[in-house]
Design an enzyme around this catalytic site. Structure first.
Site, PDB file in Angstrom:
ATOM      1  N   ASP A 140       0.662   2.806   3.651  1.00 24.68           N
ATOM      2  CA  ASP A 140      -0.135   3.910   3.115  1.00 24.68           C
ATOM      3  C   ASP A 140       0.765   5.134   2.861  1.00 24.68           C
ATOM      4  O   ASP A 140       0.326   6.285   3.022  1.00 24.68           O
ATOM      5  CB  ASP A 140      -1.295   4.266   4.054  1.00 24.68           C
ATOM      6  CG  ASP A 140      -2.405   5.028   3.346  1.00 24.68           C
ATOM      7  OD1 ASP A 140      -2.274   5.271   2.134  1.00 24.68           O
ATOM      8  OD2 ASP A 140      -3.394   5.380   4.013  1.00 24.68           O
TER       9      ASP A 140
ATOM     10  N   ASN B 240      -5.052   6.147  -7.235  1.00 23.99           N
ATOM     11  CA  ASN B 240      -5.584   7.528  -7.249  1.00 23.99           C
ATOM     12  C   ASN B 240      -4.535   8.511  -7.765  1.00 23.99           C
ATOM     13  O   ASN B 240      -4.112   9.433  -7.079  1.00 23.99           O
ATOM     14  CB  ASN B 240      -6.118   7.951  -5.875  1.00 23.99           C
ATOM     15  CG  ASN B 240      -5.087   7.864  -4.761  1.00 23.99           C
ATOM     16  OD1 ASN B 240      -4.111   7.117  -4.859  1.00 23.99           O
ATOM     17  ND2 ASN B 240      -5.292   8.623  -3.699  1.00 23.99           N
TER      18      ASN B 240
ATOM     19  N   ARG C 157       2.262   8.000  -6.869  1.00 20.90           N
ATOM     20  CA  ARG C 157       1.857   9.276  -7.503  1.00 20.90           C
ATOM     21  C   ARG C 157       2.114   9.388  -9.003  1.00 20.90           C
ATOM     22  O   ARG C 157       1.787  10.421  -9.591  1.00 20.90           O
ATOM     23  CB  ARG C 157       2.522  10.487  -6.827  1.00 20.90           C
ATOM     24  CG  ARG C 157       2.354  10.565  -5.330  1.00 20.90           C
ATOM     25  CD  ARG C 157       0.912  10.707  -4.925  1.00 20.90           C
ATOM     26  NE  ARG C 157       0.767  11.059  -3.513  1.00 20.90           N
ATOM     27  CZ  ARG C 157      -0.352  10.843  -2.832  1.00 20.90           C
ATOM     28  NH1 ARG C 157      -1.402  10.284  -3.395  1.00 20.90           N
ATOM     29  NH2 ARG C 157      -0.430  11.188  -1.567  1.00 20.90           N
TER      30      ARG C 157
ATOM     31  N   HIS D  86     -11.041   1.286   0.552  1.00 20.20           N
ATOM     32  CA  HIS D  86     -10.883   2.389   1.505  1.00 20.20           C
ATOM     33  C   HIS D  86     -12.198   2.403   2.260  1.00 20.20           C
ATOM     34  O   HIS D  86     -13.210   2.908   1.750  1.00 20.20           O
ATOM     35  CB  HIS D  86     -10.638   3.724   0.786  1.00 20.20           C
ATOM     36  CG  HIS D  86     -10.495   4.854   1.751  1.00 20.20           C
ATOM     37  ND1 HIS D  86      -9.295   5.479   1.990  1.00 20.20           N
ATOM     38  CD2 HIS D  86     -11.389   5.429   2.593  1.00 20.20           C
ATOM     39  CE1 HIS D  86      -9.464   6.402   2.931  1.00 20.20           C
ATOM     40  NE2 HIS D  86     -10.733   6.390   3.302  1.00 20.20           N
TER      41      HIS D  86
ATOM     42  N   LYS E 169      -9.459  -1.947  -6.244  1.00 18.26           N
ATOM     43  CA  LYS E 169      -9.737  -1.111  -5.083  1.00 18.26           C
ATOM     44  C   LYS E 169     -10.996  -0.294  -5.319  1.00 18.26           C
ATOM     45  O   LYS E 169     -11.215   0.227  -6.417  1.00 18.26           O
ATOM     46  CB  LYS E 169      -8.572  -0.150  -4.816  1.00 18.26           C
ATOM     47  CG  LYS E 169      -8.854   0.782  -3.624  1.00 18.26           C
ATOM     48  CD  LYS E 169      -7.621   1.499  -3.120  1.00 18.26           C
ATOM     49  CE  LYS E 169      -7.938   2.248  -1.818  1.00 18.26           C
ATOM     50  NZ  LYS E 169      -6.779   2.973  -1.283  1.00 18.26           N
TER      51      LYS E 169
ATOM     52  N   HIS F 123       1.410   5.135  -2.235  1.00 20.25           N
ATOM     53  CA  HIS F 123       0.945   6.068  -3.261  1.00 20.25           C
ATOM     54  C   HIS F 123       2.194   6.601  -3.946  1.00 20.25           C
ATOM     55  O   HIS F 123       2.854   7.498  -3.429  1.00 20.25           O
ATOM     56  CB  HIS F 123       0.126   7.193  -2.630  1.00 20.25           C
ATOM     57  CG  HIS F 123      -1.145   6.700  -2.013  1.00 20.25           C
ATOM     58  ND1 HIS F 123      -2.346   6.723  -2.684  1.00 20.25           N
ATOM     59  CD2 HIS F 123      -1.393   6.136  -0.811  1.00 20.25           C
ATOM     60  CE1 HIS F 123      -3.289   6.195  -1.907  1.00 20.25           C
ATOM     61  NE2 HIS F 123      -2.741   5.841  -0.759  1.00 20.25           N
TER      62      HIS F 123
ATOM     63  N   HIS G  67       0.837  -1.200   0.000  1.00 20.03           N
ATOM     64  CA  HIS G  67       0.000   0.000   0.000  1.00 20.03           C
ATOM     65  C   HIS G  67       0.871   1.249   0.000  1.00 20.03           C
ATOM     66  O   HIS G  67       1.212   1.784   1.055  1.00 20.03           O
ATOM     67  CB  HIS G  67      -0.919  -0.006   1.224  1.00 20.03           C
ATOM     68  CG  HIS G  67      -1.950   1.077   1.200  1.00 20.03           C
ATOM     69  ND1 HIS G  67      -3.128   0.972   1.899  1.00 20.03           N
ATOM     70  CD2 HIS G  67      -1.999   2.282   0.584  1.00 20.03           C
ATOM     71  CE1 HIS G  67      -3.844   2.063   1.709  1.00 20.03           C
ATOM     72  NE2 HIS G  67      -3.167   2.882   0.917  1.00 20.03           N
TER      73      HIS G  67
HETATM   74  O1  DOR Z   1      -4.694  10.157   4.018  1.00 17.64           O
HETATM   75  C1  DOR Z   1      -4.846   9.621   2.927  1.00 17.64           C
HETATM   76  N1  DOR Z   1      -4.034   9.929   1.890  1.00 17.64           N
HETATM   77  N2  DOR Z   1      -5.816   8.730   2.770  1.00 17.64           N
HETATM   78  C2  DOR Z   1      -6.152   8.265   1.561  1.00 17.64           C
HETATM   79  O2  DOR Z   1      -7.111   7.539   1.463  1.00 17.64           O
HETATM   80  C3  DOR Z   1      -5.403   8.656   0.356  1.00 17.64           C
HETATM   81  C4  DOR Z   1      -4.062   9.166   0.689  1.00 17.64           C
HETATM   82  C5  DOR Z   1      -3.437   9.945  -0.430  1.00 17.64           C
HETATM   83  O3  DOR Z   1      -3.569   9.555  -1.594  1.00 17.64           O
HETATM   84  O4  DOR Z   1      -2.794  10.961  -0.149  1.00 17.64           O
HETATM   85 ZN    ZN Z   2      -3.815   4.836   0.776  1.00 18.86          ZN
END
Ligand code: DOR
Ligand code: ZN
EC number: 3.5.2.3
Length: 458
Positions: free
Chosen positions: A313, A96, A66, A183, A148, A64, A62
């Protein structure tokens, strides 16, 4: 026989136990032997592990990363540089991005960018929305690790499908053999309280936490378990933040639903007091909970086993977006998420040092289970002969303090762990037989990392 690489004089730890004065032999990027140092074959390169602990490569399912589209925050190169420096050999990117990863061509773009620049091996989830239910088989064909759904609004504003669409998505995903993660925050609850708190003029960082109450998470877990019971889908709960949600997962498992779950170091380490101490830089969704929820997350999630996996995360944003210069300013102007790749092993080893977790349980949750849950085992997450020679060497005794966020390797390094002291650290990171991090330096080449093949998993 002489092989490419032998790492000797380590304590090798797997969930099955620990073997002192042992090591690993590697040929062509693959493990050819694991055993006592004096019984390993000769090698072109012999590395002395100096009594450190060697474990299967840590898998973070998990992050991100980017890329594509939000490279000003982070990209594949910088995220996987941080992974290498953090002792992580495989990462899975969240969808995302910009564009969101909801079509095969977007997934292919994400994979291409990763192949071009990653330091460690990688995979990606794809997102399911109201718009792409018909594309679920094509996304499977394109090689997605899993699916997801965002149930409530969060960074990226990917709109949640309605409950009917979620049921339909589960039926279609079940046909692919892959797993669907969530989520899990009830969007109607968090939207209601966010609007009410804003109208009431509540602007403190702790108000952001309370606008996303535990019941929003618990209800979402329970509803998705009910849907999975009905459809037979394999489901996963990302970033479980509370004891109440962990209890809901435990009830789902007891009921025979194929539900797996993950938590993160920050939910196990901090309580919501961090919002009063650190403020907006610690803002994250779901939020960090109170001490009672944190303690029950430990009991039910970690001690009794509701939580399968640890992940970070890892969610980089710029210091401006995180309101670093105004940490207790209007929280609605700050963004949620912070980095984690370089503090996850230290945090977990600190728990080991505190006697709250064994090394074996750490390895199970941070290497073996993530690979099993997402269909990468035993290629990843194991030390089995014939699999990828991914391993992480850690010093479980090294005491250190994260003094400055710029000691980290991401593009943007805001984290509430600045100032925290750890017992334990990654010493070396080996991906398919190559050292990508060694002696405090990222030594691997950008572009060495490659996409992981996927099987049907657990
Ligand atoms: O705090 C968060 N940041 N929660 C999420 O669900 C997405 C993540 C993000 O992409 O920055
Ligand atoms: Zn996340």
């Amino acid at each position: 026989m002489s092989v490419d690489l032998v790492v000797r004089n380590c304590t090798v730890v797997t969930p099955a136990g620990r073997s002192p004065n042992s090591g690993v032999a590697v040929e062509d990027g693959t493990i050819v032997a694991v055993g006592r140092s004096d019984r390993l074959p000769d090698a072109d390169r012999v590395v002395d592990g100096e009594g450190n602990v060697l474990v299967p490569g840590i898998v973070d399912c998990h992050i991100h990363n980017r890329e594509p589209g939000l490279e000003y925050k982070e990209d594949w190169e910088s995220a996987t540089r941080a992974a290498a420096a953090g002792g992580v050999t495989t990462v899975v990117g969240m969808p995302n991005t910009d564009p969101v990863i909801d079509r095969p061509d977007h997934l292919e773009l994400k994979f291409e960018r990763g192949e071009a620049s990653a330091h460690v091996d990688f995979q990606s989830y794809v997102v399911v929305t109201s718009e792409n239910l018909d594309r679920i088989p094509a996304l499977d064909e394109a090689g997605a690790l899993g699916y997801k759904i965002f149930l409530g609004s969060t960074v990226g504003d990917v709109p949640p499908p309605n409950d009917g669409e979620i049921l339909e998505a589960m039926k279609r995903i079940r046909e692919t053999g892959k797993r669907l993660g969530f989520h899990e925050e009830n969007g109607e609850i968090i939207d209601h309280y966010t609007a009410q708190f804003k109208a009431d003029g509540k602007t403190d960082p702790i108000d952001h936490s309370h606008s996303r109450p535990v019941i929003a998470e618990q209800e979402a877990v329970e509803r998705m378990i009910t849907f999975a019971d009905e459809t037979g889908a394999k489901i996963h709960m990302f970033h479980v933040s509370s004891g109440s949600a962990a209890e809901a997962v435990a009830r789902g498992k007891a009921r025979g639903v194929d539900v797996t779950a993950e938590t993160t170091p920050h939910y196990l380490w901090f309580t919501e007091d961090v919002m009063r101490d650190v403020g907006n830089p610690a803002r994250i969704q779901p939020p960090i909970r109170d001490a009672d929820e944190r303690d029950r997350l430990w009991e039910v999630g970690m001690d009794e086993g509701a939580i399968d996996c640890i992940a970070t995360d890892h969610a980089p944003h710029t210091p401006e977006e995180k309101k670093v210069d105004d940490p207790f300013g209007n929280t609605w102007d700050a963004i949620s998420g912070f980095v984690g790749l370089e503090t996850e092993i230290p945090a977990l080893l600190t728990f080991v040092d505190q006697g709250r977790l064994t090394l074996e349980e750490w390895v199970r949750r941070h290497a073996v289970r993530p690979a099993q849950v997402w269909g990468m085992y035993p290629q990843k997450g194991s030390l089995q002969v014939g699999t990828d020679a991914d391993f992480t060497i850690v010093d479980p005794d090294r005491e250190w303090t994260l003094e400055d966020r710029d000691d980290l390797h991401s593009k943007n390094c805001v984290t509430p762990f600045v100032g925290e002291t750890f017992t334990g650290d990654a010493v070396a990171t080996v991906v398919r037989g190559e050292f990508v991090y060694d002696d405090q330096e990222v030594v691997g080449e950008s572009g060495y990392g490659t996409r992981v093949d996927v099987n049907d998993g657990d």
